[in-house]
Design a protein around this motif. Structure first.
Motif, short mmCIF file in Angstrom:
data_model
loop_
_atom_site.label_atom_id
_atom_site.label_comp_id
_atom_site.label_asym_id
_atom_site.label_seq_id
_atom_site.Cartn_x
_atom_site.Cartn_y
_atom_site.Cartn_z
N ALA A 157 -4.80 9.43 8.70
CA ALA A 157 -4.13 8.74 7.59
C ALA A 157 -2.63 8.95 7.68
CB ALA A 157 -4.65 9.25 6.25
N ILE A 158 -1.90 8.03 7.05
CA ILE A 158 -0.46 8.11 7.11
C ILE A 158 0.14 7.38 5.92
CG2 ILE A 158 -0.13 6.01 8.46
CD1 ILE A 158 2.00 7.59 10.09
N ASN A 159 1.32 7.83 5.49
CA ASN A 159 2.04 7.12 4.46
C ASN A 159 2.56 5.79 5.03
OD1 ASN A 159 4.83 6.47 3.12
ND2 ASN A 159 3.71 7.72 1.66
N THR A 160 2.53 4.76 4.23
CA THR A 160 2.93 3.44 4.71
C THR A 160 4.40 3.39 5.13
OG1 THR A 160 1.28 2.43 3.27
CG2 THR A 160 3.03 1.00 4.09
N ALA B 230 -5.22 4.35 6.46
CA ALA B 230 -6.05 5.31 7.19
C ALA B 230 -7.11 4.60 8.00
CB ALA B 230 -6.72 6.27 6.21
N SER C 292 -2.00 12.39 -2.25
CA SER C 292 -1.56 12.62 -0.89
C SER C 292 -2.32 11.74 0.10
CB SER C 292 -1.78 14.09 -0.51
OG SER C 292 -1.65 14.29 0.88
N CYS C 293 -1.63 11.30 1.13
CA CYS C 293 -2.30 10.52 2.16
C CYS C 293 -3.32 11.36 2.92
CB CYS C 293 -1.27 9.93 3.13
SG CYS C 293 -0.13 8.77 2.35
N THR D 153 0.84 -1.19 0.00
CA THR D 153 0.00 0.00 0.00
C THR D 153 0.87 1.24 0.00
OG1 THR D 153 -0.11 0.09 2.41
CG2 THR D 153 -1.83 -1.18 1.29
N TYR D 154 0.31 2.38 -0.35
CA TYR D 154 1.02 3.65 -0.29
C TYR D 154 0.59 4.46 0.92
CZ TYR D 154 2.91 8.17 -1.67
OH TYR D 154 3.59 9.36 -1.70
N CYS D 155 -0.68 4.48 1.18
CA CYS D 155 -1.24 5.20 2.34
C CYS D 155 -2.21 4.28 3.08
CB CYS D 155 -1.99 6.46 1.92
SG CYS D 155 -1.00 7.70 1.09
N ALA E 110 -6.97 1.79 2.77
CA ALA E 110 -5.67 1.99 2.14
C ALA E 110 -5.85 2.37 0.69
CB ALA E 110 -4.84 0.71 2.24
#
Length: 122
Positions: free
Chosen positions: A47-50, A32, A102-103, A28-30, A95
């Motif tokens: 949310a957050i970047n992985t 949440a 953007s996350c 995944t990239y982000c 995700a």
């Protein structure tokens, strides 16, 4: 293929705390957390970047919740403190894999877990 499995929901009294967990498999990239209360629209909680970066939070969080990740365990956590009855909702892990989004853009999330119920009584 991405799979998201939530755990940690339950019932607490107002002022209490819960920690939600989301076990993630697949790339995944982000990641949440969202929530949806009965009769209301789903809203982004955090949310957050992985891989790296600081979390984004929904405006209503007001410092009560904290998002974290354990990359080694592929797990996303949401620590919720000072819970109030209005926090009662189904909480969903989510995700997306789009590196161009953007996350902090909650509209970008398109992969979902089954949800875990959080109930806060007064």
């Amino acid at each position: 293929q991405v799979h998201l499995v939530e755990s940690g929901g339950g019932s607490v009294q107002a002022g209490g705390s819960l920690r939600l967990s989301c076990r993630v498999s697949g790339r995944t990239y982000c990641m949440a957390w969202f929530r949806q209360a009965p009769g209301k629209e789903r809203e982004g909680v955090a949310a957050i970047n992985t891989g790296r970066g600081t979390p984004f939070y929904g405006n209503f969080v007001k410092g009560r919740f904290a998002l974290s990740r354990d990359s080694a365990e592929n797990t996303l956590y949401l620590q919720m403190n000072s819970l109030q009855p209005e926090d009662t909702a189904m909480y969903y892990c989510a995700a997306h894999t789009n590196i161009w989004m953007s996350c902090g853009n909650f509209d970008a999330f398109n992969l979902w877990g089954q949800g875990t119920q959080v109930t806060v009584s007064s």
